[in-house]
Scaffold this active site. Structure first.
Site, PDB file in Angstrom:
ATOM      1  N   THR A   8       0.437  -1.390  -0.030  1.00 50.55           N
ATOM      2  CA  THR A   8      -0.676  -0.124   0.250  1.00 50.55           C
ATOM      3  C   THR A   8       0.546   0.983  -0.014  1.00 50.55           C
ATOM      4  O   THR A   8       1.986   1.086   0.376  1.00 50.55           O
ATOM      5  CB  THR A   8      -1.097  -0.229   1.366  1.00 50.55           C
ATOM      6  OG1 THR A   8      -1.838   1.045   1.019  1.00 50.55           O
ATOM      7  CG2 THR A   8      -0.103   0.622   2.771  1.00 50.55           C
ATOM      8  N   ALA A  11      -0.611   5.670   4.422  1.00 51.85           N
ATOM      9  CA  ALA A  11       0.411   5.599   5.671  1.00 51.85           C
ATOM     10  C   ALA A  11      -0.933   5.873   6.546  1.00 51.85           C
ATOM     11  O   ALA A  11       0.182   5.357   7.758  1.00 51.85           O
ATOM     12  CB  ALA A  11       1.686   7.441   5.269  1.00 51.85           C
ATOM     13  N   LYS A  13      -2.340   3.101   7.028  1.00 55.25           N
ATOM     14  CA  LYS A  13      -2.475   1.991   6.945  1.00 55.25           C
ATOM     15  C   LYS A  13      -1.241   0.911   7.033  1.00 55.25           C
ATOM     16  O   LYS A  13      -1.202   0.146   8.018  1.00 55.25           O
ATOM     17  CB  LYS A  13      -3.171   1.101   6.002  1.00 55.25           C
ATOM     18  CG  LYS A  13      -4.664   1.338   5.088  1.00 55.25           C
ATOM     19  CD  LYS A  13      -4.458   0.600   3.747  1.00 55.25           C
ATOM     20  CE  LYS A  13      -5.741   0.276   3.453  1.00 55.25           C
ATOM     21  NZ  LYS A  13      -6.077  -0.517   1.726  1.00 55.25           N
ATOM     22  N   ASP A  73      -7.925  -5.894   1.422  1.00 50.04           N
ATOM     23  CA  ASP A  73      -9.025  -5.023   0.092  1.00 50.04           C
ATOM     24  C   ASP A  73     -10.123  -5.198   1.394  1.00 50.04           C
ATOM     25  O   ASP A  73     -10.160  -5.811   1.500  1.00 50.04           O
ATOM     26  CB  ASP A  73      -9.360  -6.267  -1.199  1.00 50.04           C
ATOM     27  CG  ASP A  73     -10.547  -5.305  -1.909  1.00 50.04           C
ATOM     28  OD1 ASP A  73     -10.140  -4.394  -1.944  1.00 50.04           O
ATOM     29  OD2 ASP A  73     -10.970  -5.873  -3.211  1.00 50.04           O
ATOM     30  N   GLY A 157     -11.679   7.038   4.254  1.00 47.07           N
ATOM     31  CA  GLY A 157     -12.747   6.031   3.167  1.00 47.07           C
ATOM     32  C   GLY A 157     -14.675   6.537   3.798  1.00 47.07           C
ATOM     33  O   GLY A 157     -14.198   7.268   3.832  1.00 47.07           O
ATOM     34  N   HIS A 184     -11.882  -3.971  11.266  1.00 46.19           N
ATOM     35  CA  HIS A 184     -12.175  -4.331  10.036  1.00 46.19           C
ATOM     36  C   HIS A 184     -10.759  -4.779   9.874  1.00 46.19           C
ATOM     37  O   HIS A 184     -10.007  -5.992  10.113  1.00 46.19           O
ATOM     38  CB  HIS A 184     -13.161  -4.796   8.926  1.00 46.19           C
ATOM     39  CG  HIS A 184     -12.683  -3.624   7.911  1.00 46.19           C
ATOM     40  ND1 HIS A 184     -12.986  -2.124   8.747  1.00 46.19           N
ATOM     41  CD2 HIS A 184     -12.737  -2.980   6.716  1.00 46.19           C
ATOM     42  CE1 HIS A 184     -11.919  -1.282   7.877  1.00 46.19           C
ATOM     43  NE2 HIS A 184     -12.344  -2.108   7.040  1.00 46.19           N
TER      44      HIS A 184
END
Length: 205
Positions: A8, A11, A13, A73, A157, A184
């Protein structure tokens, strides 16, 4: 020190995985991102499910770098939209990664949906692929309800419109530590910890 590539450029994540490893006391792992390795062609996400996209991204990363890689994902599955945007979450508005446009579209699509039917789940599939070919794929969900307007500035998001079950704050109003423990993606990364620990043990051995 064993390098572990999180496939990825996000940053947040990268920070999330690093915090989880520190919290679990896993040492000997250096988490790097795509910005830390030579650029390589990234295949488009064409699988019909989160698991397929995650493992494809991880395989591409390993093939290009020779470094063990994790890819995920994730997306938002809205009950009233029959599980959509789902794997299309990042490009729901037609432009990949346009969070504001994606949020606007989902809120507009739910304008007439009563509060009782605004259930949704964040879904994350994560895959850890080793250069030797071993693969581990996990999936986690975070159930909640969607608000009618944005709240909070943490996260990214769809976080500003998602209220997790048992909470009154949106996930964009939670602290990073709270989100890591319950989200999640946090739960999916937690599920990969035994495999990550094996990497660390290999580095120490």
């Amino acid at each position: 020190m064993t390098r572990l590539l999180l496939a990825t450029r996000n940053a947040k994540k990268l920070g999330e995985l690093r915090r989880i490893l520190v919290a679990e006391g896993i040492e000997g792992i250096e988490v790097i991102g795509l910005a830390d390795v030579p650029e390589y062609p990234e295949a488009p996400e064409t699988a019909p499910d989160f698991e397929g996209n995650a493992v494809a991204k991880a395989r591409d990363a390993v093939a290009a770098t020779g470094v063990p890689a994790i890819a995920d994902d994730s997306g938002l599955a809205v009950d009233a939209l029959n599980g959509m945007p789902g794997v299309l979450s990042a490009r729901w508005s037609g432009r990949h990664g346009d969070d504001e446009a994606n949020l606007d579209l989902v809120l507009a699509q739910l304008t007439d949906t009563p509060d009782a039917r605004r259930g949704a789940a964040f879904v994350c599939a994560a895959a850890l692929v080793h250069p030797g070919g071993r693969e581990t794929i996990v999936r986690a969900e975070w159930r909640g309800q969607l608000t009618r307007e944005r709240r909070g500035t943490n996260g990214f998001g769809y976080d500003p419109i998602f209220v997790p079950e048992g909470r009154t704050a949106t996930s964009a109003e939670l602290s990073p530590a709270e989100k890591d423990a319950h989200s999640h993606r946090g739960k999916a990364l937690q599920a990969l910890l035994p495999e990550i620990a094996k990497l660390a043990q290999g580095a120490a051995g």
